[in-house]
Design an enzyme around this catalytic site. Structure first.
Site, PDB file in Angstrom:
ATOM      1  N   ASP A  26       0.880  -1.171   0.000  1.00 50.80           N
ATOM      2  CA  ASP A  26       0.000   0.000   0.000  1.00 50.80           C
ATOM      3  C   ASP A  26       0.919   1.223   0.000  1.00 50.80           C
ATOM      4  O   ASP A  26       1.562   1.529   0.995  1.00 50.80           O
ATOM      5  CB  ASP A  26      -0.889  -0.047   1.258  1.00 50.80           C
ATOM      6  CG  ASP A  26      -1.708   1.237   1.444  1.00 50.80           C
ATOM      7  OD1 ASP A  26      -1.665   2.117   0.572  1.00 50.80           O
ATOM      8  OD2 ASP A  26      -2.393   1.329   2.488  1.00 50.80           O
ATOM      9  N   LYS A  89       2.631  11.212  -3.410  1.00 51.54           N
ATOM     10  CA  LYS A  89       1.589  10.501  -4.166  1.00 51.54           C
ATOM     11  C   LYS A  89       0.634  11.485  -4.857  1.00 51.54           C
ATOM     12  O   LYS A  89       0.099  11.203  -5.922  1.00 51.54           O
ATOM     13  CB  LYS A  89       0.812   9.606  -3.209  1.00 51.54           C
ATOM     14  CG  LYS A  89      -0.214   8.698  -3.856  1.00 51.54           C
ATOM     15  CD  LYS A  89      -0.795   7.781  -2.816  1.00 51.54           C
ATOM     16  CE  LYS A  89      -1.868   6.877  -3.367  1.00 51.54           C
ATOM     17  NZ  LYS A  89      -2.394   6.002  -2.303  1.00 51.54           N
ATOM     18  N   ASP A 213     -13.011   5.478   2.870  1.00 52.76           N
ATOM     19  CA  ASP A 213     -11.589   5.560   3.239  1.00 52.76           C
ATOM     20  C   ASP A 213     -11.249   6.971   3.724  1.00 52.76           C
ATOM     21  O   ASP A 213     -11.114   7.900   2.928  1.00 52.76           O
ATOM     22  CB  ASP A 213     -10.755   5.181   2.000  1.00 52.76           C
ATOM     23  CG  ASP A 213      -9.252   5.189   2.268  1.00 52.76           C
ATOM     24  OD1 ASP A 213      -8.826   5.678   3.339  1.00 52.76           O
ATOM     25  OD2 ASP A 213      -8.503   4.705   1.397  1.00 52.76           O
TER      26      ASP A 213
END
Ligand code: AMP
Length: 620
Positions: A26, A89, A213
């Site tokens: 992840d 990211k 999430d």
């Protein structure tokens, strides 16, 4: 097409490599982690202390050229923000145009001269791509699992948000390659979370699920449909700047008010601000289990009850519900159509979050697994399926090598990445590089290397008769259509004139399995040097474009520039020209940055004058 895996240490092909672990990773915005299957169960790998499975996604560049990743690097976020890179990211596969709005949130320098090309991050006089920085995080995770297992690991499944586009997915694959990992599959984070809960593992299951999430800085909601082991993303929504950090900030604001402290103090006293932030996070975590939190910070007593905390954050939680409503709308579904809700991300530990989400979906939420680990655990399960250890699931046909075309400077531009399920269809838009260019050569290659000269040529054709236009104006759409038998159709189409040309090639024709394995092994072994060549060629391409624009700018605007401005622009352009002759991409980037910084105000002035003239009815 292939249902094979390749042992990278021997170069041999294997049916089901029992001994060779495939790990699940992840790669998160705030934290990353790696998991693997141990005796049939997915486990996350911890650090030496055995306690922390999370590796903060932070890279620090120490003075001595030393690079530090993870918890140690995080300590420098406050003391040395310019040389400490986080949230990389958010920049993956993005151009400067895409991230300009987010730049204010980042403590380091994100730059690009050309708004359409991919961003770079400047650390002192070196320039890094988000891919390189992500590779550092992946390398750290690789090191961690190798230390735990006592053997080398070279294959991984990496997760990405469901909304990542092709460029972002490809950037993630590239990061894996640079870190020495063969990325067997890129999996959507909600899909992984679902697998971790065992949902979607059996062929006869059919379900619609919502994956909620809520992390430290981002919120994502994904609605997925699962049928026969296939996961389809019906819709995604969210907020890229909403998460647990906002809960912490709400607590800090509350304390400042309660103690009558001027918020200005936070900008003046960094140490105090940091202490308050740590106490606020601690308070939040405590209130996930207790009803009350009290702590002294400096001369103040910082107190908060669970009820107070809940009233502070309820509007933030309601904001996430707005996204959920939108996602349901987009999927053309009602709350009643959702069979299962899965909770992901550290902030879903907050009881009010669970309760509110559960009430909204009229469903008990799945929260048994550690919400920080659930995505990595699911990735490990997906990896296990790929390794052939889960006999219930079929492996789907995949393309064993990437397919792409040659772009400027002899670079490979991958259009269908290796391991893509077939049949597959993908495309991209290109343009011309010379004014009035009439023909465009499309050369199709197969392989994993960055330079087409290291890959295998499948064929080429020329799109002839493009109507004359300035460079950069024609829009040429190139489509790759790969059928189930491995026959690849490549079609190029100029969108204005509708001019079209195509070829068909057999992608698997004339290549042995050994040759494929060799090509793959070469790509991993040469990843580092390939990346350097690519970065140099890309910097040169970009610099050449900027030189052209600078020259054009000077000839068109002589009248409004002073002699000194003209000579300085010329000087900086010449310096850039010189650097392009050399081999140092950082020198090229510095020269581009210098020219750009000097000419931006001049360009603004020229624009103002030109607009003024146009308003006066003069010709531009
Ligand atoms: P992630 O980005 O998924 O790692 O989530 C990290 C976020 O979860 C941070 O904002 C943490 O403060 C928050 N978090 C971690 N543990 C807890 C907890 N026990 N209660 C509330 N929030 C938590």
């Amino acid at each position: 097409m292939a249902k094979i895996s390749i042992n990278l240490s021997t170069g041999n092909l294997e049916k089901a490599p029992e001994s060779d672990v495939i790990v699940g990773i992840d790669l998160g915005t705030t934290n990353s982690l790696v998991a693997y299957m141990r005796e049939g169960e997915a486990v996350a790998v911890a650090d030496d202390s055995g306690k922390n499975t999370l590796v903060p996604s932070v890279v620090h560049f120490a003075d001595s050229e030393q690079i530090i990743v993870g918890t140690e690097a995080k300590k420098y976020l406050l003391t040395d923000p310019q040389n400490t890179i986080y949230s990389v990211k958010r920049l993956m596969g993005k151009s400067y145009k895409d991230v300009a709005a987010a730049e204010q949130y980042l403590g380091y320098e994100v730059i690009d001269e050309d708004t359409d090309s991919l961003v770079k991050i400047r650390v002192r006089d070196r320039f890094y791509s988000p891919v390189e920085l992500s590779a550092k995080i992946l390398a750290e995770l690789k090191k961690r699992i190798e230390a735990t297992l006592g053997q080398s690991v070279s294959k991984a499944v990496i997760t990405v948000p469901a909304y990542f586009n092709d460029a972002q997915r490809q950037a993630t694959r590239d990061a894996g390659k640079i870190a020495g990992l063969d990325v067997l599959r890129i999996v959507n984070e909600p899909t992984a979370a679902s697998l971790a809960y065992g949902i979607g593992l059996s062929q006869d299951e059919s379900k619609t699920i919502a994956v909620y999430d809520l992390g430290g800085g981002t919120f994502d909601i994904s609605i997925l449909q699962i049928q026969g082991g296939i996961f389809e993303v019906l819709s995604t929504n969210g907020d890229t700047f909403l998460g647990g950090d906002d809960f912490d900030r709400a607590i800090i604001d509350f304390w400042l008010k309660e103690n009558n402290i001027d918020p200005q103090i936070l900008t003046e006293n960094k140490a105090l601000s940091q202490e308050l932030r740590i106490a606020a996070e601690q308070a939040k975590k405590t209130l996930s289990t207790d009803n009350q939190y009290t702590e002294r910070v400096g001369e103040w007593t910082c107190e908060i009850t669970k009820a107070q905390f809940e009233s502070l954050i309820s509007s933030l939680i309601n904001k996430t519900l707005d996204s959920c409503k939108q996602a349901l709308n987009d999927a053309k579904l009602a709350v009643e159509n959702i069979d299962t809700v899965i909770m992901v991300g550290g902030s879903t530990r907050v009881p009010l979050v669970k309760q509110t989400v559960s009430e909204f979906f009229k469903e008990t939420v799945n929260d048994m697994l550690n919400p920080d680990e659930v995505v990595a655990l699911g990735a490990a399960i997906q990896a296990d399926i790929l390794a052939g250890n889960n006999k219930d699931l079929l492996l789907i046909d995949i393309t064993p090598l990437s397919l792409g075309i040659e772009t400027m400077g002899g670079l490979m531009d991958t259009i269908i990445p290796r391991n893509t399920k077939v049949p597959a269809k993908a495309g991209r838009q290109y343009t011309t590089s010379i004014d009035g260019q009439k023909n465009l050569q499309v050369a199709v290659y197969q392989g994993e290397r960055d330079l087409v000269s290291d890959n295998r040529k499948l064929g080429e054709f020329i799109l002839r008769g493009i109507p004359p236009m300035p460079a950069g104006i024609p829009k040429i759409d190139i489509q790759f259509i790969l059928d189930a038998d491995g026959i690849l159709t490549v079609r190029a189409r100029e969108l204005r004139s509708e001019l079209e040309q195509s070829i068909q090639v057999k992608s698997a024709y004339g290549i042995s399995e050994e040759e494929m394995a060799r090509m793959l092994l070469d790509s991993i072994q040469n990843a580092e040097s390939d990346m350097k060549i690519r970065a140099l060629l890309e910097a040169r391409n970009e610099a050449n474009n900027i030189i052209l624009s600078a020259d054009k700018f000077l000839t068109q605007n002589t009248a409004i520039l002073s002699e000194e401005e003209i000579s300085e622009t010329k000087k900086l352009t010449d310096m850039l020209r010189q650097s392009v002759e050399g081999q140092d991409k950082d020198a090229i980037n510095v020269a581009m940055d210098n020219l750009n910084k000097y000419t931006t105000p001049l360009a603004h002035r020229a624009m103002d004058v030109n607009i003024g003239e146009a308003i006066k009815g003069k010709k531009l």
